[in-house]
Structure formats: structure tokens, C-alpha cells
Design an enzyme around this catalytic site. Structure first.
Site, PDB file in Angstrom:
ATOM      1  N   ASP A 354      32.287  34.814  46.665  1.00 34.76           N
ATOM      2  CA  ASP A 354      32.193  36.265  46.818  1.00 34.76           C
ATOM      3  C   ASP A 354      30.758  36.675  47.157  1.00 34.76           C
ATOM      4  OD1 ASP A 354      32.929  38.923  46.836  1.00 34.76           O
ATOM      5  OD2 ASP A 354      33.764  38.926  44.815  1.00 34.76           O
ATOM      6  N   GLU A 357      26.941  37.715  51.597  1.00 35.80           N
ATOM      7  CA  GLU A 357      26.060  38.268  52.645  1.00 35.80           C
ATOM      8  C   GLU A 357      24.601  37.799  52.539  1.00 35.80           C
ATOM      9  OE1 GLU A 357      29.554  40.666  51.785  1.00 35.80           O
ATOM     10  OE2 GLU A 357      27.840  40.203  50.521  1.00 35.80           O
ATOM     11  N   ASP A 429      35.387  44.978  50.523  1.00 37.00           N
ATOM     12  CA  ASP A 429      35.922  45.921  49.532  1.00 37.00           C
ATOM     13  C   ASP A 429      36.294  47.247  50.193  1.00 37.00           C
ATOM     14  OD1 ASP A 429      35.362  43.916  47.751  1.00 37.00           O
ATOM     15  OD2 ASP A 429      33.545  44.836  46.984  1.00 37.00           O
TER      16      ASP A 429
END
Length: 732
Positions: A354, A357, A429
Site C-alpha cells: 500500500d 508512491e 482511494d
């Protein structure tokens, strides 16, 4: 090496249709290696090189490059003399503050040319909410930067049949206005890019994979149904959900454990808090006994109180000013894998990396904390976009060294070349509303045409509505119907749980119908996955990939092909009873639900019910489906339903293997070649190929026509097939 203006230029042909173009001031300023492009690629020599006072000319069998030494334009032509790429100018401008160069280029595009790819860009503010969306980038400017819901990949594809891959990892801006393509990268000591030309866009993607690596087959179960939420809070709850799927006989392959299972041990401690997860080994064993798999959430950041953080920091593996580990250092990737291996050792099947980035331990802040950091191989601003590439590399290479078990990674970001690490990306998200659903479709199509084949979403949106309300249930059902025809089918979200039984009866019935449809499609989907690995294929396909001769499809951003046969047109508005669908020309199309045939090259109004979306199948299709009900993807595929769509010759290869190991790389698989001869009205199931033994199969054949849509299951012909001899059947 030749001179163009103040810059040196090198032209290098990788193949006849792939060329590298490199500009620089001094060779000693950079190391000629790449994070993206594979090392030690075989290359071909120049077919010819001609130097005159006004032109530098280089050529292969397929391409010619002319550089005008007066105006410094570079023009690439194909073997017919047609212009493929025209680079008008380029520059390396020294940036005193960064002590490196800003990279600038300008290209001139052809009239009517469209550009696609560049990653995933749904618009909005970084949480995916947008009521504006586009498939092609005409008139737009795109920032290539990694953030939650935005993925930047420096690879674009043109409707003219070429792609450009920039070997640069810094923040970038791509602007397309009035037939001018302007490119800017924040940092680089060179301008380094590859032009890939092909007769088809599939050729272009194939060339991209030749440069950056094949996409390995995922485990067979990864193509089934994933159930997730934020979050299952205990071992009992997690196992209980799988148990309920089995008791209700709802197919399921993957259950996902989201964050905070670490509890008292601190953020991302690679430990289970015994209060809620007292026996993780037994938890995994119980899930496996129920024929399901477990994916677990792993973050790139660590609580400062954790032993992991202290270990990482003591070994120089924490990026300064953050709590994120540094995947750009070999020893730090090895250390990270040593912690991930704790989960592998207890049988965890997939890794959810998760916030790759990455989030930096400072909330939703991605770019600035890393920008000025020393990453060991250079400054952050030179490498900031490639974080997820290197994080997935740590896990993929770590497991491959010790195991023949296939790696499966889910991650929120991506970069060029990441497909070689068995990585699935999801769109982040996003909100659970109609506008977001609509914007996700072109975002996913552009991601797929960027060369990375595995993509999914938080079906229904991460920020979910209440499944007990009809207003949200309709959004979820329409999103789920679309997700059934994405490379990976996955449900996730926060606030409300979204297991199928949470929804009102009529909506629940539709969800179950599409879960079962997904499993019925698995032989087709898994064969597409083989094509993706073996032939550089793309599963989720903008219509431009298959119908370049039909300009009506160039900017169609809510229809696409799922593999070579099925055209999908998701429903993205509430309460509608019909939808316009364009049927590309030079084809006949069959309504998936009814079997009715339509001529292409026109728009039709399709009736819609809650349990249907517009789906059409091309003539000539041979669609292999699972001919029995299963609860997971690893059950035996011993009954196959072949649906043949006449009016055109057809060919398809049905693929299978053991579904879990890399033995397919050594030939341990089988392929069943299937041919439809329209003239003879004959279906030929050929002798199997490949080294894997195959048990007997029952094959049920249906020639599709009006009244014989997907709900019609009475076979026209039924045969027993063992792969040893070919079988020929006449259409009744």
C-alpha cells in the site's frame, strides 16, 4: 556519436522497429544504465549511416532517421517514407539549484493524431473525484507524478502506431495543444528515449515489453474474486468471512487483511498483535483449508517506535526526513524483503504494498519529502517517480530466489517496467459516486495501454456508501458489473462492509450473478493472461487497439474490448433504461445476453435492466467458458463450454497450466488450438501442445444465434476430448 547543435547524439537500433535516441553534453556526466530498460538487450547494427553537410541519416529495415543539422529537426519515417515522429527541438537547460539539467522537447504531431497512455489520470484532486475525463490527451496537460489515485508512466502511444518511452524518473509535464507535444522533465543529465513502431498497437506494446520485461503469469486464483475491506479487525472476523462465503456457496479466491493488525507493536511492525490475531499460522492454515488465499497489507513506512524502523535506520535504509525505507539501495531492498519473508514463511499468498508512491509518514504528502533526499544512487528529484518500481522489485526478486511459487503483488502506484514484478495496480482511494465511476474507465484504459496489464479498482469506491440503501446499492452493482470485466475483480472500501450479503435482495442477486459470470469466464481470462506473458498482449483494450481503421473509436472513452472478443460498455448513470453503444465497423456483433446479431459501423440503443450492461461479442469469436459451477479458480476445469460466433473465420488457443508455479516458463503447460472455418462450417479442436499432461475434458459446443445468448446452455454438440487427436465437428 554525432553532433546536433550543442548536444551529442547517439542512435541505436534495438530491433528494426525500436530505436533509442540519446542526447547529452558529456558522456562522463552519467552512467549509462537504466532502472526501467532491461540490461544486456540484444541489438542490431545500422543498416546504413549517411553523413552530409546538411543531414545525418540512420536506418534499419523498418525505420529511417534523418537529422537536419541546420534546423536540428529529427524525423523518423517508416519503410513507406511516411513520417512517424517529428522532433522539432530539444534542450538540456542547466538548473543551478538542482545542479543538473531540466529536460525539454517539442514534437510536431499529425493532423487528427491521438495520444494515449502515460499511466492513470482520472482527474480531480488526488482522491479520484472528477466529473471531467478523457481517453486521448488532445488539448490537455498531464503532470507525471505519483500520488494517491494518480500514476505517472513516461510512455505514450499514438493512434499512428508508435510509442515513445522516456528513460527518466523525475517529475514530468506532458502538454498536447494544437498538434504540438511539449515534454518537460525536472531532472536529467541526458535526453534518453525509445521510439517503438509497429503495424499495430499490439506491436508497440510488445516492443515496450521487449525493452522493459514480460508480465509473468499471476497465480490462477488471482483472476478470481478478491474480497477486502478497511478493515477485518480480528483473526476470527477474517476467517469468519471466508467461512460465510463457503456456507453460502459464493465463489471466492482471495481474502485481504488490511492495516493495523500490528496493534501494540507499532506502525507496520511486521508482527501480529496477539490480542486480535493470537495464532496467525493457524489463521492462514484455516483460510487455506477453505480453499482461499490471504493477501496482507504492507506499507513502505514504519513507526519510529518499531524494531523495524530502528533496524532500518541503523543500516542507512530510511530516507532522510521520512519514515519510508529506501528501495533504491540493494541492501535496503534485501532488508525489506527479509521482513516481508516473515509473512511468506507462514503461508501468506499475496502482498498488498500500500501507499507505494510513497506516502512518506507525513500524511498524504508524496513528492516534497523525497525531493531533496540523497537516495544513494542520486538525488530524490532524479528518481522520485520510480519508488514503486523498486519496492516491487525487492519483493518479486526476493521470493523468486527462494521459491517456485508465483509472486502476486497489489500496489497503489506504478512505473514503467513494473509489469515484470508480477504487480497489480489499483486506482487508489477513490470516492464511491457516479462521477468517479465514469472517470475510472478512461483512467484504467490509459493505464493498460501504458504497457502494464494488471489493473483494478476499489469496486464501489473506497469511500463507500451504505449498502442497505438503494441509491448506493445501484452504484455498487453497476461498478461491480464493470469490474467483472477488468483484469482483476476486487472489492474494497471503508466505513461500510461490502460483502455480497450486505446488499438488498435484488442487488445481491445481481452481484452473485456477476461473481459466477466471472468464474465462468476464467478459461478465457487465463488464456488472455498467457497471451499477455507470451505475446505481449493487453487484456483491457481501448478500442483504438483493435479498430484503428475506424476513426469513430479514437475518443470513445466508455467502451473497450476485454480480450479479442468481448466489447464492454459499462453503465455509469442511475436509473437509465437504455444506452447508446457504437459497434465498430467491418464486423458483425452479437448481443452477449440474447445472441441477436448486429451489423457494425453504427450506433445502437441497447435496452438495460438492473442485471445487464451492454456486452457484445465479435463475429468469429470462439469463447471458452467454464461449463460447471466452482467455488474457487483452482477447481478442475474439466468441463468447458465453447461458444462459437459465426459469420467469420475464428481461432483461439485455450491455455492451462498448474496455476501456481513458474514451471510454465519451462514448457509445463498445455494449449488447445481451436479453429472455426466459416466456409466449411466446421469447428476443429486440435491436438494439444505443451508438456503438461491433461485429463479428459467434456467440451460442450454452442453456435450462438438469436435466442442463444449466455443464458442458453443446451449444447449443440458435446464431445469428450483428451488432447491426443484433433476433433472436427460440423455445425448442425
Amino acid at each position: 556519436m554525432r553532433k546536433v547543435g550543442n548536444l551529442n547524439v547517439e542512435i541505436e537500433f534495438i530491433t528494426d522497429n525500436i530505436v533509442r535516441i540519446l542526447y547529452y553534453y558529456r558522456r562522463e556526466d552519467f552512467v549509462d544504465s537504466s532502472l526501467v530498460v532491461l540490461p544486456n538487450l540484444e541489438k542490431i547494427g545500422l543498416k546504413s549511416e549517411n553523413i552530409s553537410s546538411s543531414t545525418l541519416s540512420f536506418s534499419s529495415k523498418s525505420l529511417t532517421i534523418d537529422i537536419n543539422t541546420s534546423n536540428e529537426e529529427l524525423v523518423i519515417r517508416n519503410s513507406n517514407g511516411e513520417i512517424v515522429v517529428k522532433e522539432k527541438r530539444r534542450d538540456l537547460k542547466f538548473n543551478d539549484e538542482l545542479s543538473t539539467y531540466n529536460v525539454m522537447q517539442e514534437f510536431e504531431l499529425s493532423e487528427g493524431e491521438r495520444l494515449y497512455g502515460l499511466g492513470q489520470h482520472a482527474g480531480g484532486n488526488g482522491l479520484g473525484q472528477s466529473s471531467a475525463y478523457s481517453l486521448d490527451y488532445n488539448g490537455l496537460s498531464i503532470t507525471l507524478s505519483q500520488r494517491n489515485t494518480d500514476i505517472g508512466i513516461p510512455f505514450l502511444v499514438s493512434s499512428k502506431g508508435y510509442g515513445i518511452l522516456w528513460d527518466n524518473y523525475s517529475l514530468a509535464s506532458i502538454s498536447l495543444k494544437r498538434n504540438k507535444l511539449k515534454v518537460w522533465f525536472e531532472a536529467g543529465k541526458k535526453i534518453d528515449y525509445y521510439v517503438i513502431y509497429g503495424n499495430s498497437i499490439d506491436d508497440v506494446i510488445r516492443g515496450y515489453r521487449r525493452l522493459t520485461g514480460d508480465a509473468p503469469l499471476l497465480s490462477k486464483w488471482a483472476y478470481g474474486y478478491w474480497q477486502s475491506k478497511e478493515r477485518y479487525k480480528s483473526q476470527d472476523e477474517l476467517v469468519g468471512v471466508v467461512k460465510e462465503f463457503r456456507e453460502k456457496e459464493i465463489p471466492l479466491d482471495v481474502i485481504v487483511l488490511d492495516w493495523r493488525y500490528w496493534g501494540k507493536y507499532g506502525w507496520n511492525a511486521f508482527q501480529f498483535d496477539e490480542t486480535d490475531f493470537p495464532k496467525p499460522n493457524e489463521m492462514v492454515e484455516r483460510i487455506h483449508e477453505m480453499k482461499a488465499k490471504l493477501a496482507i497489507s504492507i506499507w513502505p513506512t514504519f513507526g519510529k517506535e518499531t524494531e523495524v524502523f530502528k533496524d532500518m535506520e541503523s543500516k542507512g535504509c530510511i530516507i532522510q526526513g521520512t519514515t519510508a525505507f529506501n528501495p533504491f539501495k540493494y541492501e535496503c531492498r534485501e532488508l525489506f524483503w527479509s521482513y516481508v519473508k516473515r509473512f511468506y514463511d507462514i503461508g501468506v499468498d499475496a502482498y498488498w504494498l500500500d501507499a507505494s508512491e510513497p506516502e512518506t509518514g507525513l500524511g498524504l504528502v508524496f513528492f516534497s519529502p523525497i525531493h531533496d533526499a540523497d537516495l544513494g544512487i542520486g538525488k530524490g528529484y532524479e528518481y522520485v517517480n520510480a519508488y514503486s518500481l523498486m519496492e516491487t522489485k525487492a519483493v518479486y526478486e526476493g521470493q523468486r530466489r527462494i521459491s517456485n511459487k508465483r509472486v502476486v503483488i497489489l500496489t497503489r502506484s506504478a512505473f514503467a517496467g513494473q509489469q515484470r514484478h508480477s504487480a497489480i495496480s489499483w486506482s487508489g482511494d477513490v470516492l464511491g459516486d457516479w462521477a468517479t465511476l465514469r472517470a475510472q474507465i478512461p483512467a484504467g484504459l490509459n493505464f493498460s495501454i501504458s504497457g502494464l496489464p494488471y489493473w483494478t479498482t476499489d469496486t464501489g469506491g473506497f469511500f463507500s456508501g451504505n449498502p442497505e440503501t438503494k441509491a448506493y446499492a445501484e452504484i455498487f452493482v453497476r461498478w461491480f458489473q464493470w469490474s467483472t470485466f477488468c483484469p482483476i475483480l476486487r472489492v474494497h472500501g471503508t466505513i461500510f462492509p461490502k460483502e455480497p450479503w450486505r446488499f438488498p435482495g435484488e442487488y445481491q442477486d445481481v452481484i452473485l450473478k456477476y461473481i459466477r459470470l466471472r468464474y465462468k469466464l476464467l478459461p478465457y481470462i487465463y488464456s488472455l493472461a498467457w497471451m499477455t506473458y507470451g505475446n505481449g498482449y493487453t487484456i483491457m483494450r481501448p478500442l483504438i487497439m483493435d479498430f484503428r481503421n475506424d476513426q469513430n473509436v479514437y475518443d470513445l472513452d466508455d467502451q473497450y474490448m476485454f480480450g479479442p472478443y468481448i466489447m464492454v460498455s459499462p453503465v455509469t448513470l442511475p436509473s437509465i433504461k437504455e444506452k447508446e453503444v457504437y459497434l465498430p465497423s467491418s464486423e458483425y456483433w452479437y448481443d452477449f445476453w440474447t445472441g441477436k446479431k448486429f451489423e457494425g459501423g453504427r450506433t445502437v440503443n441497447v435496452k438495460i435492466t438492473l442485471d445487464t450492461i451492454p456486452l457484445f461479442v465479435r463475429s468469429g469469436a470462439i469463447l471458452p467458458l467454464l461449463g460447471k459451477n466452482v467455488n474457487n479458480a483452482e477447481e478442475d476445469w474439466d468441463v468447458i463450454e465453447l461458444r462459437v460466433f459465426p459469420d467469420k473465420d475464428g481461432y483461439f488457443e485455450l491455455y492451462d497450466d498448474d496455476g501456481v508455479t513458474y514451471d510454465y516458463e519451462k514448457g509445463k503447460y498445455y494449449i488447445i488450438p481451436i479453429t472455426w472455418d466459416e466456409n466449411k462450417q466446421e469447428l476443429i479442436i486440435g491436438k494439444k501442445r505443451g508438456e503438461l499432461e491433461m485429463g479428459k475434458k467434456i467440451i460442450k459446443i454452442i453456435w450462438v444465434g438469436e435466442g442463444k445468448g449466455i443464458g442458453y446452455t443446451k449444447p449443440d454438440v458435446e464431445v469428450e476430448y483428451d488432447g491426443k487427436e484433433s476433433i472436427t465437428m460440423k455445425k448442425p
